[in-house]
Design a protein around this motif. Sequence first.
Motif, mmCIF file in Angstrom:
data_model
loop_
_atom_site.group_PDB
_atom_site.id
_atom_site.type_symbol
_atom_site.label_atom_id
_atom_site.label_comp_id
_atom_site.label_asym_id
_atom_site.label_seq_id
_atom_site.Cartn_x
_atom_site.Cartn_y
_atom_site.Cartn_z
ATOM 1 N N GLN A 1 33.947 27.046 44.538
ATOM 2 C CA GLN A 1 33.693 27.819 43.320
ATOM 3 C C GLN A 1 34.818 28.823 43.141
ATOM 4 O OE1 GLN A 1 31.090 27.228 41.417
ATOM 5 N NE2 GLN A 1 31.220 28.893 39.920
ATOM 6 N N VAL A 2 35.515 28.739 41.998
ATOM 7 C CA VAL A 2 36.605 29.655 41.697
ATOM 8 C C VAL A 2 36.057 30.853 40.943
ATOM 9 C CG1 VAL A 2 38.734 29.965 40.402
ATOM 10 C CG2 VAL A 2 38.339 27.833 41.662
ATOM 11 N N GLN A 3 36.370 32.029 41.438
ATOM 12 C CA GLN A 3 35.997 33.265 40.745
ATOM 13 C C GLN A 3 37.244 34.081 40.473
ATOM 14 O OE1 GLN A 3 32.935 35.022 43.271
ATOM 15 N NE2 GLN A 3 31.374 34.271 41.861
ATOM 16 N N LEU A 4 37.313 34.601 39.265
ATOM 17 C CA LEU A 4 38.423 35.449 38.846
ATOM 18 C C LEU A 4 37.847 36.767 38.347
ATOM 19 C CD1 LEU A 4 40.373 32.754 36.775
ATOM 20 C CD2 LEU A 4 40.832 33.438 39.133
ATOM 21 N N VAL A 5 38.340 37.866 38.879
ATOM 22 C CA VAL A 5 37.821 39.176 38.507
ATOM 23 C C VAL A 5 38.961 40.043 38.005
ATOM 24 C CG1 VAL A 5 36.580 41.218 39.255
ATOM 25 C CG2 VAL A 5 35.968 38.971 40.194
ATOM 26 N N GLU A 6 38.920 40.378 36.714
ATOM 27 C CA GLU A 6 39.957 41.216 36.109
ATOM 28 C C GLU A 6 39.602 42.693 36.253
ATOM 29 O OE1 GLU A 6 39.495 37.687 33.088
ATOM 30 O OE2 GLU A 6 38.174 38.990 34.257
ATOM 31 N N SER A 7 40.634 43.510 36.263
ATOM 32 C CA SER A 7 40.459 44.962 36.264
ATOM 33 C C SER A 7 41.699 45.595 35.660
ATOM 34 C CB SER A 7 40.220 45.490 37.683
ATOM 35 O OG SER A 7 41.326 45.194 38.503
ATOM 36 N N GLY A 8 41.586 46.888 35.322
ATOM 37 C CA GLY A 8 42.736 47.632 34.844
ATOM 38 C C GLY A 8 42.772 47.881 33.355
ATOM 39 N N GLY A 9 41.812 47.341 32.618
ATOM 40 C CA GLY A 9 41.789 47.595 31.183
ATOM 41 C C GLY A 9 41.391 49.023 30.887
ATOM 42 N N GLY A 10 41.486 49.397 29.611
ATOM 43 C CA GLY A 10 41.106 50.742 29.220
ATOM 44 C C GLY A 10 41.645 51.107 27.865
ATOM 45 N N LEU A 11 41.592 52.399 27.580
ATOM 46 C CA LEU A 11 42.067 52.952 26.313
ATOM 47 C C LEU A 11 43.405 53.645 26.547
ATOM 48 C CD1 LEU A 11 41.642 53.806 23.330
ATOM 49 C CD2 LEU A 11 40.361 55.777 24.214
ATOM 50 N N VAL A 12 44.371 53.319 25.725
ATOM 51 C CA VAL A 12 45.697 53.914 25.858
ATOM 52 C C VAL A 12 46.287 54.146 24.475
ATOM 53 C CG1 VAL A 12 46.851 51.666 26.024
ATOM 54 C CG2 VAL A 12 47.927 53.676 27.061
ATOM 55 N N GLN A 13 47.136 55.141 24.358
ATOM 56 C CA GLN A 13 47.807 55.399 23.081
ATOM 57 C C GLN A 13 48.963 54.429 22.873
ATOM 58 O OE1 GLN A 13 48.890 59.568 23.053
ATOM 59 N NE2 GLN A 13 47.009 60.101 21.982
ATOM 60 N N ALA A 14 49.303 54.203 21.616
ATOM 61 C CA ALA A 14 50.448 53.355 21.304
ATOM 62 C C ALA A 14 51.694 53.875 22.022
ATOM 63 C CB ALA A 14 50.679 53.320 19.803
ATOM 64 N N GLY A 15 52.454 52.940 22.582
ATOM 65 C CA GLY A 15 53.635 53.290 23.357
ATOM 66 C C GLY A 15 53.368 53.440 24.843
ATOM 67 N N GLY A 16 52.099 53.452 25.209
ATOM 68 C CA GLY A 16 51.725 53.619 26.600
ATOM 69 C C GLY A 16 51.756 52.322 27.382
ATOM 70 N N SER A 17 51.297 52.409 28.629
ATOM 71 C CA SER A 17 51.343 51.273 29.543
ATOM 72 C C SER A 17 50.008 51.085 30.253
ATOM 73 C CB SER A 17 52.436 51.495 30.597
ATOM 74 O OG SER A 17 53.701 51.610 30.005
ATOM 75 N N LEU A 18 49.755 49.852 30.620
ATOM 76 C CA LEU A 18 48.606 49.503 31.451
ATOM 77 C C LEU A 18 49.020 48.370 32.382
ATOM 78 C CD1 LEU A 18 45.498 49.398 29.048
ATOM 79 C CD2 LEU A 18 45.877 51.017 30.922
ATOM 80 N N ARG A 19 48.349 48.295 33.525
ATOM 81 C CA ARG A 19 48.563 47.185 34.438
ATOM 82 C C ARG A 19 47.240 46.499 34.716
ATOM 83 N NH1 ARG A 19 49.909 47.075 40.868
ATOM 84 N NH2 ARG A 19 51.393 45.329 40.899
ATOM 85 N N LEU A 20 47.135 45.256 34.317
ATOM 86 C CA LEU A 20 45.943 44.468 34.590
ATOM 87 C C LEU A 20 46.108 43.719 35.906
ATOM 88 C CD1 LEU A 20 45.240 42.900 31.074
ATOM 89 C CD2 LEU A 20 44.560 45.146 31.970
ATOM 90 N N SER A 21 45.000 43.557 36.605
ATOM 91 C CA SER A 21 44.978 42.770 37.834
ATOM 92 C C SER A 21 43.885 41.718 37.734
ATOM 93 C CB SER A 21 44.702 43.664 39.049
ATOM 94 O OG SER A 21 45.694 44.645 39.200
ATOM 95 N N CYS A 22 44.108 40.609 38.412
ATOM 96 C CA CYS A 22 43.098 39.552 38.468
ATOM 97 C C CYS A 22 43.038 39.049 39.904
ATOM 98 C CB CYS A 22 43.446 38.422 37.521
ATOM 99 S SG CYS A 22 42.409 36.956 37.701
ATOM 100 N N ALA A 23 41.925 39.328 40.560
ATOM 101 C CA ALA A 23 41.732 38.886 41.937
ATOM 102 C C ALA A 23 41.021 37.535 41.933
ATOM 103 C CB ALA A 23 40.912 39.909 42.701
ATOM 104 N N ALA A 24 41.602 36.590 42.660
ATOM 105 C CA ALA A 24 41.072 35.226 42.677
ATOM 106 C C ALA A 24 40.430 34.903 44.021
ATOM 107 C CB ALA A 24 42.191 34.243 42.376
ATOM 108 N N SER A 25 39.449 34.004 43.982
ATOM 109 C CA SER A 25 38.691 33.703 45.192
ATOM 110 C C SER A 25 39.187 32.471 45.943
ATOM 111 C CB SER A 25 37.217 33.491 44.838
ATOM 112 O OG SER A 25 37.066 32.327 44.038
ATOM 113 N N MET A 26 39.980 31.626 45.279
ATOM 114 C CA MET A 26 40.319 30.366 45.927
ATOM 115 C C MET A 26 41.386 30.550 47.008
ATOM 116 S SD MET A 26 41.425 30.776 42.677
ATOM 117 C CE MET A 26 42.799 30.517 41.569
ATOM 118 N N ARG A 27 41.170 29.831 48.132
ATOM 119 C CA ARG A 27 42.090 29.948 49.263
ATOM 120 C C ARG A 27 43.436 29.301 48.959
ATOM 121 N NH1 ARG A 27 38.561 28.087 54.359
ATOM 122 N NH2 ARG A 27 37.672 26.721 52.789
ATOM 123 N N THR A 28 43.437 28.367 47.973
ATOM 124 C CA THR A 28 44.675 27.686 47.598
ATOM 125 C C THR A 28 45.318 28.345 46.385
ATOM 126 O OG1 THR A 28 43.346 26.142 46.294
ATOM 127 C CG2 THR A 28 43.955 25.464 48.531
#
Length: 114
Positions: A1-28
């Motif tokens: 079973q493959v699971q993907l969990v995103e994080s890092g979203g949010g509210l930001v002003q124009a011109g700003g930055s964000l970093r999204l992450s996605c942690a995956a469960s598969m060993r391969t």
Amino acid sequence: QVQLVESGGGLVQAGGSLRLSCAASMRTFSIYTMGWFRQAPGKEREFVARITWNDITNYADSVKGRFTISRSNAKSTVYLEMNSLKPEDTAVYYCNANRSIDYWGQGTQVTVSS
């Protein structure tokens, strides 16, 4: 079973930055093509960026030069660094894993205010 969990979203002003992450469960994880897609209200889901098992990257024209996708096989995680954000980048961002079959995360909201 493959699971993907995103994080890092949010509210930001124009011109700003964000970093999204996605942690995956598969060993391969290292042999999967990993990608990011987004879906704005009332619109279809669209491709944002992709990184292959051998680190070849592709970007949508709308984000080229502003977004960077990367991966850590040691951490089974894919990242999306987003700079110079615009209000039109507002969407739910989904992580995707592909190896013949597509797997999707639950999404993370990114809101860019003007």
